[in-house]
Design an enzyme around this catalytic site. Structure first.
Site, short mmCIF file in Angstrom:
data_model
loop_
_atom_site.label_atom_id
_atom_site.label_comp_id
_atom_site.label_asym_id
_atom_site.label_seq_id
_atom_site.Cartn_x
_atom_site.Cartn_y
_atom_site.Cartn_z
CG ASP A 1 -2.56 -4.43 -1.94
OD1 ASP A 1 -2.50 -3.26 -2.38
OD2 ASP A 1 -1.92 -5.37 -2.43
CG ASP B 1 4.61 -4.73 -7.31
OD1 ASP B 1 5.46 -5.58 -7.02
OD2 ASP B 1 3.71 -4.39 -6.54
#
Length: 734
Positions: free
Chosen positions: A73, A451
């Site tokens: 992404d 993350d």
């Protein structure tokens, strides 16, 4: 993942972009970094973490054994090399001004021409992001030609796991189709060199998903439409058999469970098209879904959903999820694999059928996961989960038992349907925020990322054996700081369910949570700093909250009223009584000489209204400050921030760091992401910024790299760069 904020187009035509890689044996339990000599005299490679980001698509080439491609992404695209057993990055040439193109919306191959590869690029479709582009290659991504589009794409937006949205027409290799989110269907008749709007029966919206997938079924092309509400009369699947006119596919499923077509795959043996559906595009927000197949020879639809969402879980909750990936077996008719997605309660799985969907087996139920190569996948638990955010599934057309699937952090693979391990070697997708290279100790690098929290890198060529820093485990790291005069003491901050701050007394190998933390830390953890001897901590939060101070290793905290709200605290590396902070709203440098109890204003008028900056202190010196002010250049103070002088010969400075001094030099080496003239690049200075040498090249740019940079205090010339989607890059003189 995360966004940056630059955009400008530049055209690359026929530019060599792929990095050469050393062929390495596929050894169980080991990871290797590909060594890439750069034309600048530096060689560049990743500090290995292993994946760490959302794999949004994986594509086996139907005509070439051992050839596959992968998209992410925010971190570009990769090609699988069977010989070396690793993925080769294909888009590291994308530069600073084109950062928005590092997200890959879709990819396509030509079954009739194995060397052709196409990528559609564009990370965000927002007004502040640049337009998308299409890259086309005749040599599997070794070199590219580029066409800029007039529309925006969204590789890091909702629906990024759908697709593929790019397709070579099955009737004509010169014709390509490109589905967009807000601008309908585009068509090229010259192999992607030029694009025009194509007629399509559905009307795009400014906020919808638009075309979610394009797939060939025989000589026809099918297109998924993501803006239907699932009711009859508002189709979500269209097709064309002549490449000109499109029609809604008759008899297609309706209802919430079939609202958004996510993925599709065609079984050429049975002439059946399998489509996965969900009530939302994902990867988040799905609670219902289904799987259907269409026999293209007679138009008959059959629902073949393995398990319908909505059941009751063991704890009395609801088993809600959608369906995501789908792949068919090119060798065995009726063998299909589909994935669930957003199934948090019972954990996502792959379902496999060998009879066209009449019966299914959950591959998770007997899976044995080996994550020894990337231990962080345990996320602080005893064993890893099968996965989440599974929208990319691939089935090797030359090996029926070779299945891969992407998750939010890795790509798992199996060759016997039972034993699974990350097949991720070479892919590094972390969005890195903080870097520290300690002057002593076992690790040469500590990194903080979005993350995946903080990692302690004992070796740069293997994923950290301890995985993510635990006790507590963080998602995104927001702060990382080392006591300059006591480098065994390190503190970190971030988003965690069991505390937002922690300290280490062994250089970051092991951690313990602060005994207490300010209440605001739960909702807005921010940057943290420790002073030179580790006796004082300053923890900053949002612009509406004060900074908090602790003098007892995080057991108690008190507000510092005179600290500029929202600023980043910076400790003096020599004097433990001194801290500094830069207030972007006023362009004022604040300083403390009483251990962070009070701050007073010093130099003013420094930033001309720019809200982004970086303030760093030169190691081994007190009061020697460097201030990067983006397009306003680089400034230096040698009197603790009382005055600043602009550094000549530096047009722009985005991030700055220090490393070991060159032989015979008295001052540390400086490393900068910035521009001395017109090119934003990576530079090194061995003479206190009197002159700069560019040390990266046009093949090694990695999009936006403005978060952090640091040299190694033990190895002259070694530099670590934080990227937004390509992990930690480190370079050394070749």
């Amino acid at each position: 993942m995360h966004a940056s904020s630059l955009s400008r187009r530049s055209v690359l035509a026929g530019t060599a972009v792929a990095a050469a890689a050393v062929a390495l044996p596929l050894t169980q339990g080991q990871a290797h970094a590909a060594v890439t000599p750069a034309t600048s005299g530096y060689r560049w490679r990743n500090a290995v973490q292993g994946g760490t980001g959302f794999i949004t698509g994986v594509l086996f080439h139907p005509s070439v054994k051992g050839l596959a491609y992968l998209r992410t992404d925010i971190g570009g695209a990769y090609r699988w090399e069977e010989r070396s057993g690793r993925w080769i990055p294909l888009t590291d040439h994308i530069g600073w001004d084109d950062w928005n193109l590092l997200g890959v919306e879709a990819m396509a191959v030509d079954p009739a021409h194995p060397n052709r590869l196409y990528l559609s690029l564009g990370t965000y479709a927002q007004s502040w992001a640049g337009n998308g582009a299409v890259l086309r290659s005749e040599d599997r991504g070794a070199t590219w030609r580029r066409t800029d589009l007039t529309v925006k794409l969204g590789a890091n937006e909702d629906g990024r796991g759908c697709g593929e949205r790019l397709l070579v027409d099955p009737r004509d290799s010169d014709t390509l189709w490109l589905g967009t989110r807000h601008d309908g269907l585009l068509k090229s008749t010259d192999r992607g060199a030029t694009w025009k709007a194509a007629s399509f029966p559905a009307t795009p919206s400014a906020t919808g998903q638009g075309i979610t997938l394009l797939v060939a079924a025989g000589r026809s092309v099918y297109a998924g439409w993501g803006d239907s509400d699932g009711t009859a009369g508002k189709p979500s699947l269209y097709r064309t058999s002549d490449g000109t006119s499109w029609e809604a596919v008759p008899g297609q499923p309706t209802g919430t469970a079939a609202k958004v077509p996510v993925r599709a795959a065609y079984d050429r043996h049975t002439r059946e098209l399998y489509v996965t559906y969900a009530d939302a595009p994902g990867p988040n927000g799905q609670s219902d879904g289904s799987v259907h197949k269409l026999r293209t020879t007679n138009g008959k639809w059959t629902e073949v959903t393995p398990v319908k969402p909505g059941g009751v879980t063991g704890d009395g909750g609801t088993d809600s999820f959608g369906y995501g990936g789908v792949a068919v077996d090119a060798r065995d008719p009726g063998t299909v694999v589909v994935s669930t997605n957003n199934r948090w309660s019972l954990v996502d799985t792959l379902y496999r059928t060998t009879d066209g969907g009449r019966s299914w087996t959950s591959l998770k139920d007997r899976a044995v996961l080996d994550v020894s190569e990337t231990p962080y996948l345990k996320w602080g638990a005893d064993k890893p989960k099968f996965g989440w955010w599974i929208q990319a599934v691939g089935l090797d057309p030359y090996d029926s038992k070779h299945i891969v699937y992407g998750t939010g952090a890795t790509l798992y693979g199996t060759r016997d349907l039972t034993r699974w391990a990350p097949q991720i070697r070479g892919v590094e997708e972390a969005s890195v925020r903080q870097l520290i290279s300690p002057p002593t100790g076992t690790a040469h690098l500590l990194s903080g990322s979005g993350d995946i929290g903080v990692m302690y890198h004992e070796r740069l060529t293997a994923s950290p054996s301890r995985g993510m820093a635990s006790n507590p485990v963080f998602g995104t790291a927001t702060g990382l700081s080392l006591a300059a005069a006591k480098p065994s003491y390190v503190v970190r901050a971030g988003w965690g369910d069991h505390g937002n701050g922690a300290f280490s007394n062994d250089g970051g190998r092991t951690w313990a949570p602060f005994a207490a933390q300010p209440d605001v830390a739960k909702s807005a953890p921010g940057p943290i700093a420790t002073n030179a001897d580790g006796s004082v901590l300053l923890w900053s939060f949002g612009t509406a909250d004060p900074v908090y101070r602790s003098a007892d290793n995080g057991a108690g905290w008190s507000e510092v009223a005179t600290f500029p709200k929202g600023a980043v605290p910076v400790a003096d590396p020599v004097d433990p009584t001194r801290f500094h902070a830069f207030d972007t709203t006023t362009g004022t440098l604040f300083a403390s000489t009483d251990g962070g109890r009070t701050f007073t204003a010093r130099a003013t008028g420094l930033n001309s209204g720019d809200t982004e900056f970086q303030l760093v202190a030169a190691p081994g010196r007190s009061g020697d400050l460097w201030l990067s002010l983006k397009g306003n250049g680089l400034y230096r103070s040698t009197d603790g921030g009382a005055t600043f002088t602009k550094v000549a010969g530096c047009r722009a400075s985005y991030t700055l760091g220090f490393g070991k001094a060159a032989e015979g030099a008295a001052y540390p080496a400086l490393y900068m992401v910035g521009a001395t003239e017109t090119v934003t690049a990576v530079y090194r200075s061995d003479d206190e910024a009197k002159s700069w040498t560019r040390i990266n090249d046009d093949r090694h740019q990695w999009g936006w790299i403005g978060a952090a940079i640091t040299g190694d205090p033990r190895v002259h010339g070694r530099v670590y760069i934080a990227t937004n989607g390509r992990g930690v890059q480190y370079g050394e003189p070749a």
